[in-house]
Scaffold this motif. Structure first.
Motif, mmCIF file in Angstrom:
data_model
loop_
_atom_site.group_PDB
_atom_site.id
_atom_site.type_symbol
_atom_site.label_atom_id
_atom_site.label_comp_id
_atom_site.label_asym_id
_atom_site.label_seq_id
_atom_site.Cartn_x
_atom_site.Cartn_y
_atom_site.Cartn_z
ATOM 1 N N CYS A 85 -2.800 -42.990 -0.956
ATOM 2 C CA CYS A 85 -3.843 -43.587 -0.123
ATOM 3 C C CYS A 85 -3.692 -45.100 0.002
ATOM 4 O O CYS A 85 -4.558 -45.771 0.568
ATOM 5 C CB CYS A 85 -5.219 -43.240 -0.685
ATOM 6 N N TYR B 51 -9.687 -42.120 -4.563
ATOM 7 C CA TYR B 51 -9.403 -41.789 -3.169
ATOM 8 C C TYR B 51 -8.374 -40.669 -3.085
ATOM 9 O O TYR B 51 -7.332 -40.716 -3.748
ATOM 10 C CB TYR B 51 -8.896 -43.020 -2.415
ATOM 11 N N LYS C 205 -13.471 -40.962 -0.915
ATOM 12 C CA LYS C 205 -13.901 -41.086 -2.317
ATOM 13 C C LYS C 205 -15.403 -40.893 -2.383
ATOM 14 O O LYS C 205 -16.154 -41.486 -1.595
ATOM 15 C CB LYS C 205 -13.531 -42.469 -2.869
#
Length: 305
Positions: A160, A167, A178
């Protein structure tokens, strides 16, 4: 392929060429710095740095002090009155420590003439001025500040584009999400997402809405720890003008994305329920902005690169 190359550039050794795009590396201080020119209280500054994965900077040694004075000089008039440091005596009057636990007596700094004065017995935070000297100040006043991230042997970055493993990539949208179990009001939730390089999650279509629903359900038990409002989570839309027009934090109309309201919702505009939320079943709700609720953040893979 381009994304993977960018991520590879972000995962670097301690010589420090990258952390995130808004931080600059100072080799002598062995870490990254970010100047926040918009003034904030000490508490707000500490929280913001923490959300960015850093700490509110203090002159903990000669090299960090040198980097701080250089940054303040580069900033010019914006920082002419000084910056908050992470050094404070909030736990015990007169016992000053940095956030990392370094005592003030060990720091290579000198007091400004006539300081410290503990004016009105209300000065528990330390401000640093451009020449590297310090003064005590009221923690509730607003000042610019600097965040500091000490370099390690390697900066781990996930798929990410962040070192925050909260996340997770959702392939169907190509974005990462998230869930925050620490409940905040809508404004503070927006702040947290922004500091992490993202934004309050926006349900652009039913597929994304159902992913957010699943994210909520999977974390529901943990969310209940920090808030009594466990049946809703904040998302990135609101009725900002209280005129019944719901827009996302990116400025588009909610109805052009996913206006999957629960039956009889929205229902509370006159009562101040003008911030966007989602029920556990994935349907949308209007909620009080001031109340605390869990929330979901969304970020693009390259948002910090």
């Amino acid at each position: 392929m381009i994304v993977f190359l960018l991520l590879g550039a972000l995962c670097v050794a301690a010589d420090g060429s990258q952390y995130r795009f808004d931080y600059s590396y100072h080799e002598i201080a062995e870490g990254w710095f970010k100047v926040h020119k918009i003034p904030a209280s000490w508490d707000e500054a500490r929280v913001r740095c923490d959300l960015e994965g850093a700490v509110l900077a203090s002159p903990i040694n000669v090299n960090v002090t040198s980097a701080l004075t250089e940054l303040m000089k580069q900033a010019g008039p914006d920082l002419e009155c000084g910056v908050f440091t992470g050094t404070n005596a909030r736990f015990s009057k007169g016992d000053y420590y940095s956030i990392e636990g370094v005592p003030l007596l060990r720091m290579p700094v000198e007091w400004v003439p006539s300081e410290p004065d503990n004016y009105n017995n209300e000065e528990e935070c330390i401000v640093m001025v451009g020449n590297g000297s310090i003064a005590d100040a009221n923690c509730s006043m607003v000042m610019p500040y600097v965040c500091y991230k000490k370099a390690g042997k390697i900066v781990p970055v996930n798929e990410c584009g962040t070192s925050d493993n909260g996340y997770k990539l959702f392939p169907k949208t190509g974005n990462c999400y998230k869930f925050h179990t620490q409940a905040r009001n809508w404004s503070r939730a927006f702040e947290a997402c922004s500091a992490e390089g993202g934004y309050l999650a926006i349900p652009n279509d039913r597929v994304e809405a159902m992913h957010l629903r699943d994210l909520f359900r999977d974390n529901l038990n943990r969310a209940a720890i920090t808030t009594k409002f466990k049946n809703v989570m904040f998302l990135g839309f609101l009725d900002i003008n209280r005129d019944g027009v719901w827009t996302t934090v990116h400025g588009s109309r909610l109805e052009d994305n996913y206006a999957g309201w629960k039956q009889n919702q929205p229902d509370g505009r006159k009562d101040g329920q003008v911030c966007g939320a989602m029920f556990q079943d994935g349907e949308l709700d209007d909620f009080w902005c001031r109340d605390l609720a869990p929330f979901a953040c969304e970020k693009t893979v390259d948002s910090l690169i």
